[in-house]
Design a protein around this motif. Structure first.
Motif, PDB file in Angstrom:
ATOM      1  N   UNK A 249       4.421   4.911  -8.793  1.00  0.00           N
ATOM      2  CA  UNK A 249       5.330   4.146  -7.912  1.00  0.00           C
ATOM      3  C   UNK A 249       4.425   2.853  -7.507  1.00  0.00           C
ATOM      4  N   UNK A 250       2.974   3.135  -7.227  1.00  0.00           N
ATOM      5  CA  UNK A 250       1.972   2.061  -7.068  1.00  0.00           C
ATOM      6  C   UNK A 250       2.162   1.108  -8.011  1.00  0.00           C
ATOM      7  N   UNK A 251       2.139   1.482  -9.309  1.00  0.00           N
ATOM      8  CA  UNK A 251       2.064   0.488 -10.508  1.00  0.00           C
ATOM      9  C   UNK A 251       3.286  -0.181 -10.635  1.00  0.00           C
ATOM     10  N   UNK A 252       4.290   0.612 -10.354  1.00  0.00           N
ATOM     11  CA  UNK A 252       5.783  -0.029 -10.286  1.00  0.00           C
ATOM     12  C   UNK A 252       5.858  -1.212  -9.159  1.00  0.00           C
TER      13      UNK A 252
ATOM     14  N   UNK B  51      -2.984   2.221  -4.099  1.00  0.00           N
ATOM     15  CA  UNK B  51      -2.846   3.466  -3.711  1.00  0.00           C
ATOM     16  C   UNK B  51      -4.217   4.088  -2.810  1.00  0.00           C
ATOM     17  N   UNK B  52      -3.633   4.807  -1.631  1.00  0.00           N
ATOM     18  CA  UNK B  52      -4.623   5.217  -0.854  1.00  0.00           C
ATOM     19  C   UNK B  52      -4.472   6.694  -0.843  1.00  0.00           C
TER      20      UNK B  52
ATOM     21  N   UNK C 208       0.781  -1.073  -0.226  1.00  0.00           N
ATOM     22  CA  UNK C 208       0.089  -0.010   0.051  1.00  0.00           C
ATOM     23  C   UNK C 208       0.954   1.255  -0.143  1.00  0.00           C
ATOM     24  N   UNK C 209       0.510   2.293  -1.065  1.00  0.00           N
ATOM     25  CA  UNK C 209       1.267   3.707  -1.159  1.00  0.00           C
ATOM     26  C   UNK C 209       0.025   4.431  -0.662  1.00  0.00           C
ATOM     27  N   UNK C 210       0.366   5.542   0.207  1.00  0.00           N
ATOM     28  CA  UNK C 210      -0.512   6.624   0.668  1.00  0.00           C
ATOM     29  C   UNK C 210       0.073   7.796   0.318  1.00  0.00           C
TER      30      UNK C 210
END
Length: 292
Positions: A25-28, A33-34, A4-6
């Protein structure tokens, strides 16, 4: 962690740039993503607390919804959730960071100069969490478009060979491996005052210190090179001011990675002078990694 990236979102251009950076970055990472908006909506001092709180709550929900829709359009495969919190932003974002692999925040540029103005919320969050925090300034999307894809540009990491840097290098090598890009590791050293200037200057001592610094850097990087054989590493140890060398080296980088020492005491600075200078003057996004 939990993939999880916030990202903190408050409607400013800086937070929008941070959201787009976080989405890429979340896709990488193959992570979710939040989008998080935090604000104290109700206060005993409000003249019309209910109306004010309701209006701000509706505005926050619309902000998060519109941002999620925009990011979905640009990144159809990304899983996005939103969260609106009626809490003080710094405390709320620090709490959110504990459940995420990475927290991303926007930071205001220094006018005509390239760099950041690190606000009180960003500084407080960095002080309060031991999770990695990335600061992104407005205009990063334009920079990324002109200089290559999010994952194409090299990474720069500042290394202090006199102290343990395990968490810092773990983040840097993992990120470089994920992006398949070059990792530039920089170590800066200074001549002792009595041999650095004028008639006291001795080139032999300079050469010895230079050799020792380079050997120390290679020794520290050695185990990480073995662990990540696919990562291209460009190591450099030179005399000079660490912060300015990092800022200069990262002028066209995709990410600059710096550390901060974890301090349990409430007394004293929590961000060292090098990291503090980089945060305020770097052109690229800056990742701050807390380590012992």
């Amino acid at each position: 962690m939990n993939g999880l990236i916030a990202v903190g979102l408050d409607g400013t251009a800086e937070s929008v740039a941070a959201a787009h950076w976080a989405a890429r970055e979340a896709l990488l990472r193959g992570a979710q993503l939040r989008l998080v908006h935090a604000e104290e909506w109700a206060s005993p001092r409000d003249i019309t607390p209910v109306t004010s709180a309701e209006m701000r709550s509706r505005w926050a929900e619309a902000l998060l919804r519109d941002a999620a829709d925009e990011l979905h359009d640009g990144h159809p495969g990304l899983t996005i959730s939103t969260r609106s919190l009626d809490e003080r932003p710094a405390a709320a974002l620090a709490a959110v960071a504990t459940t995420a692999d990475l927290l991303v925040l926007g930071s205001r540029g220094l006018g005509a100069l390239a760099g950041f103005v690190l606000g009180s919320v960003g500084m407080a969050v960095i002080h309060s969490t031991e999770r990695p925090v990335v600061l992104v300034r407005a205009g990063e999307d334009a920079i990324a478009s002109s200089q290559g894809h999010h994952s194409d540009r090299e990474l720069v990491v500042g290394v202090d060979t006199d102290r343990p840097c395990g968490a810092l290098l773990a983040f840097a090598f993992e990120e470089a491996s994920r992006r398949s890009c070059t990792l530039r590791a920089l170590h800066s050293w200074s001549l002792p005052p009595l041999v650095g200037y004028g008639a006291a200057y001795d080139p032999r001592i300079h050469a010895q210190l230079d050799m020792s610094a380079k050997a120390g850097l290679e020794e520290m990087l050695g185990p990480w090179r073995e662990r990540y054989p696919g990562v291209r590493v460009a190591a450099r140890a030179t005399a000079g001011h660490a912060a300015w060398q990092l800022v200069e080296a990262a002028s066209e980088a995709g990410l600059i990675i710096v550390g901060r020492r974890i301090r349990r005491s409430a007394v004293g600075a929590h961000i060292g002078p090098v990291t503090h200078a980089v945060l305020h003057h770097a052109r690229a996004p800056v990742a701050v990694i807390a380590h012992a």
